[in-house]
Design a protein around this motif. Structure first.
Motif, PDB file in Angstrom:
ATOM      1  N   ASN A 105     -40.141  36.134 -30.500  1.00  0.00           N
ATOM      2  CA  ASN A 105     -40.184  37.598 -30.598  1.00  0.00           C
ATOM      3  C   ASN A 105     -40.756  38.227 -29.326  1.00  0.00           C
ATOM      4  O   ASN A 105     -40.024  38.800 -28.546  1.00  0.00           O
ATOM      5  N   SER A 106     -42.047  38.095 -29.117  1.00  0.00           N
ATOM      6  CA  SER A 106     -42.638  38.682 -27.914  1.00  0.00           C
ATOM      7  C   SER A 106     -42.501  37.741 -26.726  1.00  0.00           C
ATOM      8  O   SER A 106     -42.234  36.538 -26.889  1.00  0.00           O
ATOM      9  N   GLY A 107     -42.721  38.296 -25.551  1.00  0.00           N
ATOM     10  CA  GLY A 107     -42.703  37.471 -24.349  1.00  0.00           C
ATOM     11  C   GLY A 107     -43.798  36.420 -24.367  1.00  0.00           C
ATOM     12  O   GLY A 107     -43.564  35.252 -24.035  1.00  0.00           O
ATOM     13  N   ALA A 108     -44.999  36.850 -24.749  1.00  0.00           N
ATOM     14  CA  ALA A 108     -46.129  35.903 -24.769  1.00  0.00           C
ATOM     15  C   ALA A 108     -45.833  34.720 -25.690  1.00  0.00           C
ATOM     16  O   ALA A 108     -46.212  33.584 -25.397  1.00  0.00           O
ATOM     17  N   GLU A 109     -45.139  34.985 -26.789  1.00  0.00           N
ATOM     18  CA  GLU A 109     -44.768  33.885 -27.701  1.00  0.00           C
ATOM     19  C   GLU A 109     -43.789  32.925 -27.036  1.00  0.00           C
ATOM     20  O   GLU A 109     -43.838  31.715 -27.292  1.00  0.00           O
ATOM     21  N   PHE A 142     -49.112  36.848 -14.417  1.00  0.00           N
ATOM     22  CA  PHE A 142     -49.143  37.558 -15.695  1.00  0.00           C
ATOM     23  C   PHE A 142     -48.107  36.934 -16.615  1.00  0.00           C
ATOM     24  O   PHE A 142     -46.911  36.982 -16.346  1.00  0.00           O
ATOM     25  N   HIS A 143     -48.585  36.337 -17.713  1.00  0.00           N
ATOM     26  CA  HIS A 143     -47.666  35.727 -18.669  1.00  0.00           C
ATOM     27  C   HIS A 143     -47.914  36.220 -20.088  1.00  0.00           C
ATOM     28  O   HIS A 143     -47.433  35.600 -21.040  1.00  0.00           O
ATOM     29  N   GLY A 144     -48.675  37.303 -20.247  1.00  0.00           N
ATOM     30  CA  GLY A 144     -48.889  37.833 -21.590  1.00  0.00           C
ATOM     31  C   GLY A 144     -50.351  37.843 -21.976  1.00  0.00           C
ATOM     32  O   GLY A 144     -51.229  37.587 -21.147  1.00  0.00           O
ATOM     33  N   LEU A 226     -39.614  28.942 -15.266  1.00  0.00           N
ATOM     34  CA  LEU A 226     -39.627  30.276 -14.658  1.00  0.00           C
ATOM     35  C   LEU A 226     -39.785  31.336 -15.740  1.00  0.00           C
ATOM     36  O   LEU A 226     -38.968  31.423 -16.660  1.00  0.00           O
ATOM     37  N   ASP A 227     -40.840  32.122 -15.618  1.00  0.00           N
ATOM     38  CA  ASP A 227     -41.054  33.244 -16.516  1.00  0.00           C
ATOM     39  C   ASP A 227     -40.249  34.426 -15.971  1.00  0.00           C
ATOM     40  O   ASP A 227     -40.685  35.120 -15.061  1.00  0.00           O
ATOM     41  N   GLU A 228     -39.045  34.599 -16.531  1.00  0.00           N
ATOM     42  CA  GLU A 228     -38.153  35.692 -16.104  1.00  0.00           C
ATOM     43  C   GLU A 228     -38.169  36.825 -17.134  1.00  0.00           C
ATOM     44  O   GLU A 228     -37.194  37.572 -17.269  1.00  0.00           O
ATOM     45  N   ILE A 229     -39.282  36.929 -17.857  1.00  0.00           N
ATOM     46  CA  ILE A 229     -39.373  37.959 -18.889  1.00  0.00           C
ATOM     47  C   ILE A 229     -39.234  39.352 -18.268  1.00  0.00           C
ATOM     48  O   ILE A 229     -38.620  40.240 -18.859  1.00  0.00           O
ATOM     49  N   GLN A 230     -39.771  39.522 -17.067  1.00  0.00           N
ATOM     50  CA  GLN A 230     -39.630  40.808 -16.388  1.00  0.00           C
ATOM     51  C   GLN A 230     -38.513  40.815 -15.343  1.00  0.00           C
ATOM     52  O   GLN A 230     -37.789  41.796 -15.209  1.00  0.00           O
ATOM     53  N   THR A 231     -38.349  39.705 -14.621  1.00  0.00           N
ATOM     54  CA  THR A 231     -37.371  39.670 -13.535  1.00  0.00           C
ATOM     55  C   THR A 231     -35.951  39.410 -14.029  1.00  0.00           C
ATOM     56  O   THR A 231     -34.996  39.697 -13.314  1.00  0.00           O
TER      57      THR A 231
END
Ligand code: PLP
Length: 404
Positions: A105-109, A142-144, A226-231
């Motif tokens: 659900n959320s990015g942090a999850e 920043f990862h949540g 790769l945390d592409e939650i924002q990019t």
């Protein structure tokens, strides 16, 4: 301000945990790049809910998919199959070239889920002794906001007085491949990193960094996460920011724009056996992969591609960046950006970025400061050339003022 506006803000302050410090505007409607406050004043949204509404506010096709699905079936839990999840898997895998998908659900999850999965992979596939897995992360990440994630933040505001934290994370400087190489040991299971550090102020690593990182990960059997939650999903002018570097992550995290801002939807994508180590009962989420989320995400991905938003992000991002670079103002220290992920860093003597964001608000632009001196600019990917120019005019007059 009318009394009703003051009421909303005062009531929030009275009852709410004060974990945010919003700009003093109360929004009640949005359409495309525009939002309106309760008094009917219009603003160009240059934050896009931290890139979650990349497709523009209340995109009609995502809205239609959401309403249609909400009438049919919203939640089954994963105890049963539903007729949307398989289609979501198929479409996100085809779009991103991934082999396996874990819906959350959320990015942090999604970040937490990836951490669990790479650790499990480390023990069961790589052969790391139990309890010894290490994950390398970067300073200023920043990862949540979950406990696991803030435990490896380097920001005192983010982690202060929330400990004790979980062990197993090693922090290195961002953009330094030699530091990464030096940090790897036989127990290293993964490198978790943002392609561009968003919350840190749109920090773009040096050219060649990710090529070197990719080679080191492959050579040492370390999963590149790769945390592409924002990019991701077009923000930087390509579907995934990794494409600018010509590399492929082993694990990719998506969130935010995956639902076009309608609903929390995130996903862990993997190219290999990392997600395959999770067996029934070992991980889950009541809402993860629910039919409403899947229908919304399918529509959000579809419009991104069909309406050319990724190409538009590249074109308008280049126009925006050039325009920002052309602004001659003593307040500006540096302008950075890739696609429509842009930032103006002010000279410390120019005063707090927040003052400039408030001045922009008065001119009809909503942007958000980050880290005292940086104004982040990330409009929806549907912005037009005229709207970019309109924003640039207002940014130029605001940034040439001295608000220190
Ligand atoms: C926003 C963000 C997250 C966290 O997403 P939430 O949905 O707020 O939990 C994680 N990583 C990056 C890079 C982000 O920008």
């Amino acid at each position: 301000m009318s009394s009703s506006v003051i009421d909303f803000i005062a009531t929030e302050a009275r009852f709410g945990a004060r974990n945010y410090e919003p700009i003093g505007v109360v929004l009640s409607r949005g359409e495309g790049v525009w939002v309106w406050d309760t008094e009917g004043k219009r603003y160009l949204d240059c934050l896009s809910a931290y890139s979650a509404v990349s497709q523009g506010h209340c995109h009609p096709k995502i809205l239609a998919a959401m309403v249609e699905q909400a009438h049919r079936l919203t939640l089954t839990s994963r105890a049963f199959h539903n007729d949307q999840l398989a289609l979501f898997y198929e479409e996100i895998a085809a779009l991103t070239g991934s082999h396996k998908v874990l819906p959350m659900n959320s990015g942090a999850e999604a970040v937490e889920s990836a951490i669990k999965a790479v650790r499990k992979w480390g023990y069961e596939v790589k052969g790391v002794p139990d309890g010894q897995a290490e994950i390398i992360v970067c300073a200023n990440n920043f990862h949540g906001r979950t406990l696991g994630v803030v435990g490896f933040s380097t920001d005192p505001e983010t982690r202060g007085h929330f400990g004790p934290f979980a062990p197993g994370f090693k922090i290195i400087p961002f953009g330094d491949a030699a530091a990464f190489e030096a940090a790897i040991n036989p127990n290293t299971v993964a490198f978790l990193v943002e392609p561009i550090q968003g919350e840190a102020g749109v920090v773009i690593p040096p050219a060649g960094y990710f090529t070197a990182v990719r080679e080191l990960c492959t050579a040492n059997n370390v999963m590149l996460v790769l945390d592409e939650i924002q990019t991701g999903l077009g923000r930087t002018g390509k579907l995934l920011a990794e494409q600018h570097e010509g590399i492929e992550a082993d694990v990719t995290l998506l969130g935010k724009a995956l639902s076009g801002g309608f609903y929390p939807v995130s996903a862990v994508l993997s190219n290999n056996d990392v997600l395959g180590t999770l067996r029934p009962g070992q991980h889950g989420s009541t809402f993860g992969g629910n039919p409403l989320a899947c229908a919304v995400a399918r529509a959000a991905m579809r419009v991104l591609v069909e309406e050319g938003m990724i190409e538009n992000a590249a074109i308008q991002g280049a126009r925006f960046l050039e325009g920002l670079k052309d602004i001659r103002a003593n307040t500006i220290r540096e302008v950075r950006g890739r696609g429509l992920m842009l930032a103006v860093e002010l000279h410390p003597e120019a005063g707090r970025a927040r003052r400039y964001c408030e001045a922009l608000q008065a001119k009809g632009i909503l942007a958000k400061d980050t880290h005292e001196h940086t104004i982040r600019i990330a409009p929806p990917l549907v912005i037009t050339s005229d709207q970019v120019d309109w924003a640039l005019e207002r940014l130029a007059t605001t940034l040439t003022q001295d608000l220190s």
